[in-house]
Write an enzyme that holds these catalytic residues in place. Structure first.
Site, mmCIF file in Angstrom:
data_model
loop_
_atom_site.group_PDB
_atom_site.id
_atom_site.type_symbol
_atom_site.label_atom_id
_atom_site.label_comp_id
_atom_site.label_asym_id
_atom_site.label_seq_id
_atom_site.Cartn_x
_atom_site.Cartn_y
_atom_site.Cartn_z
ATOM 1 N N THR A 54 120.204 24.712 18.938
ATOM 2 C CA THR A 54 119.408 25.646 18.127
ATOM 3 C C THR A 54 118.092 25.997 18.802
ATOM 4 O OG1 THR A 54 120.387 24.791 16.125
ATOM 5 C CG2 THR A 54 118.270 25.872 15.866
ATOM 6 N N SER A 101 125.501 21.389 20.351
ATOM 7 C CA SER A 101 125.750 20.001 20.773
ATOM 8 C C SER A 101 127.066 19.443 20.231
ATOM 9 C CB SER A 101 124.587 19.099 20.402
ATOM 10 O OG SER A 101 124.479 18.958 19.015
ATOM 11 N N ASP A 135 122.546 18.163 16.419
ATOM 12 C CA ASP A 135 123.689 17.538 15.721
ATOM 13 C C ASP A 135 124.203 16.278 16.411
ATOM 14 O OD1 ASP A 135 123.541 19.527 13.861
ATOM 15 O OD2 ASP A 135 125.236 20.684 14.619
HETATM 16 N N1 ASP Z 1 124.584 23.102 15.896
HETATM 17 C C1 ASP Z 1 123.330 22.926 16.551
HETATM 18 C C2 ASP Z 1 123.508 21.955 17.694
HETATM 19 O O1 ASP Z 1 123.571 20.784 17.521
HETATM 20 C C3 ASP Z 1 122.303 22.457 15.629
HETATM 21 C C4 ASP Z 1 120.968 22.197 16.249
HETATM 22 O O2 ASP Z 1 120.736 22.299 17.430
HETATM 23 O O3 ASP Z 1 120.060 21.842 15.496
HETATM 24 O O4 ASP Z 1 123.571 22.387 18.779
#
Ligand code: ASP
Length: 366
Positions: A54, A101, A135
């Site tokens: 993110t 992630s 994540d």
């Molecule tokens: N889905 C994202 C990830 O883990 C969420 C984040 O980065 O906060 O890459």
């Protein structure tokens, strides 16, 4: 004789004069004779490795914090978004991957570990920062905590809001992470997780909320420290062994043993264990109920797995707390590691031994 003496005397006079003139012209300036002030000390060099998430994500509008695209911005763009980094460290950026992630694979972990170890072996590098999706950030952090062979600071950071949000947390988290990585007081504390003013250990810090900024907590051990006005204040250290104290060397590996996590619940019939074994798992982590136990209906499957040489480790789906002996259940004790971190340690344990007693020891040490 006399002539020679005179000659040598006048020669000595000339040499003396030259020395005096030389001394006058080469006399150190006041600044050089005094210890260098903070502004004159060369800034430490921190390498930033970007993996996506993110923090590198963009959304359609400034209020959108879900449903955005993660892993869009490059390492260079991330660093440019924090101009004040230049006051803290000399930073260089590299892209290792650019994924959410949830898509970090064992191959990416191994690539990252190799690069971090190479960078930390360079005398000019003070520390490393890794930008990462939140994540599974704790899994990468704990993996590195077990395979990095240096006392220099390694810091993982991420963000809960994409870069386009009205109050994006990425830039301040990057600044704080680089500040910790550049700080001599951060050495020897293992791999750290820095977000939202908090400095946490890779061993204990975990993501506890799917949406909020204060999602990272350290339930069993508290935080290592806090950043106030961008100055790190450390309070504690972790007693478990880490980095240079571990036996795990992945520098020449291109894969890791398969370890699966099976989540415990009511009416669990155990066939997920059979499926994991059939797929080739060498280890299984039970995300057990409460203190790591499960339905008696699962016992035949778990016992079959153990008979085939699969190492089964119990952990708790509650996310914190220790796993005690349970005469009614089977499997090694996962100490107080949550299931996702127990999986990381079991993969690495299986790279050095298949002996259940040794694996149990490893779970109490690291
Ligand atoms: N889905 C994202 C990830 O883990 C969420 C984040 O980065 O906060 O890459």
């Amino acid at each position: 004789m006399r002539d020679v003496h005179c000659l040598s005397r006048s020669y000595r006079r000339v040499v003396c004069k030259l020395l005096v003139i030389g001394c006058i012209f080469s006399e150190p300036t006041l600044a050089q004779t005094q210890p260098q002030s903070a502004t004159q000390t060369p800034l430490p060099h921190v390498a930033v490795l970007a993996t996506g998430g993110t923090i590198a994500g963009t959304a359609a509008n400034e209020t959108q914090s879900t449903g955005y695209k993660s892993g869009v911005l490059t390492a260079d763009a991330l660093l440019k978004s924090v101009p004040s980094l230049g006051k803290v460290a000399h930073v260089s950026g590299e892209q290792v991957s650019n994924v959410g992630s949830e898509n970090i694979t064992n191959e990416i972990l191994l690539k990252l570990a190799r690069r971090v170890n190479q960078l930390l072996a360079q005398p000019d590098i003070a520390g490393v920062v890794i930008t990462h999706g939140t994540d599974t950030l704790e899994e990468t952090a704990y993996f590195l905590n077990l395979v990095v062979k240096s006392d220099k600071p390694v810091v993982l950071t991420g963000s809960m809001r994409p870069s386009t949000a009205i109050s994006a947390d990425g830039p301040s988290n990057i600044l704080q992470a680089v500040t910790v990585a550049a700080s001599p007081t951060a050495r020897g504390r293992g791999v750290m997780i820095v977000l939202n003013d908090r400095i946490g250990s890779a061993r204990f810090t975990t993501k506890t909320n799917a949406n909020t900024l204060d999602t990272f907590r350290s339930p069993d051990d508290g935080f290592l420290g806090t950043l106030i006005d961008n100055v790190p204040h450390f309070e504690t250290t972790v007693a478990k062994l880490q980095t240079t104290q571990t036996p795990f060397d992945v520098s020449k590996m291109d894969s890791l043993p398969e370890v699966d996590i099976v989540y415990g619940h009511q009416n669990d019939g155990g066939y997920m264990y059979d499926a994991a074994v059939a797929h080739g798992a060498r280890g299984i982590v039970v995300a057990g109920v409460g203190a790591g136990s499960g339905s008696l209906l699962t016992l035949p499957s778990i016992k079959r797995a153990i008979e085939k040489g699969v190492i089964v480790v119990r952990s708790s789906r509650t996310g914190s707390g220790y796993i005690p002996e349970d005469p009614a259940y089977v499997g090694l004790l996962g100490d107080n590691l949550n299931p996702q971190k127990a999986r990381i340690l079991l993969m690495l344990a299986l790279t050095v031994t298949n002996n259940p007693e040794r694996v149990q020891e490893i779970f109490h040490q690291f």
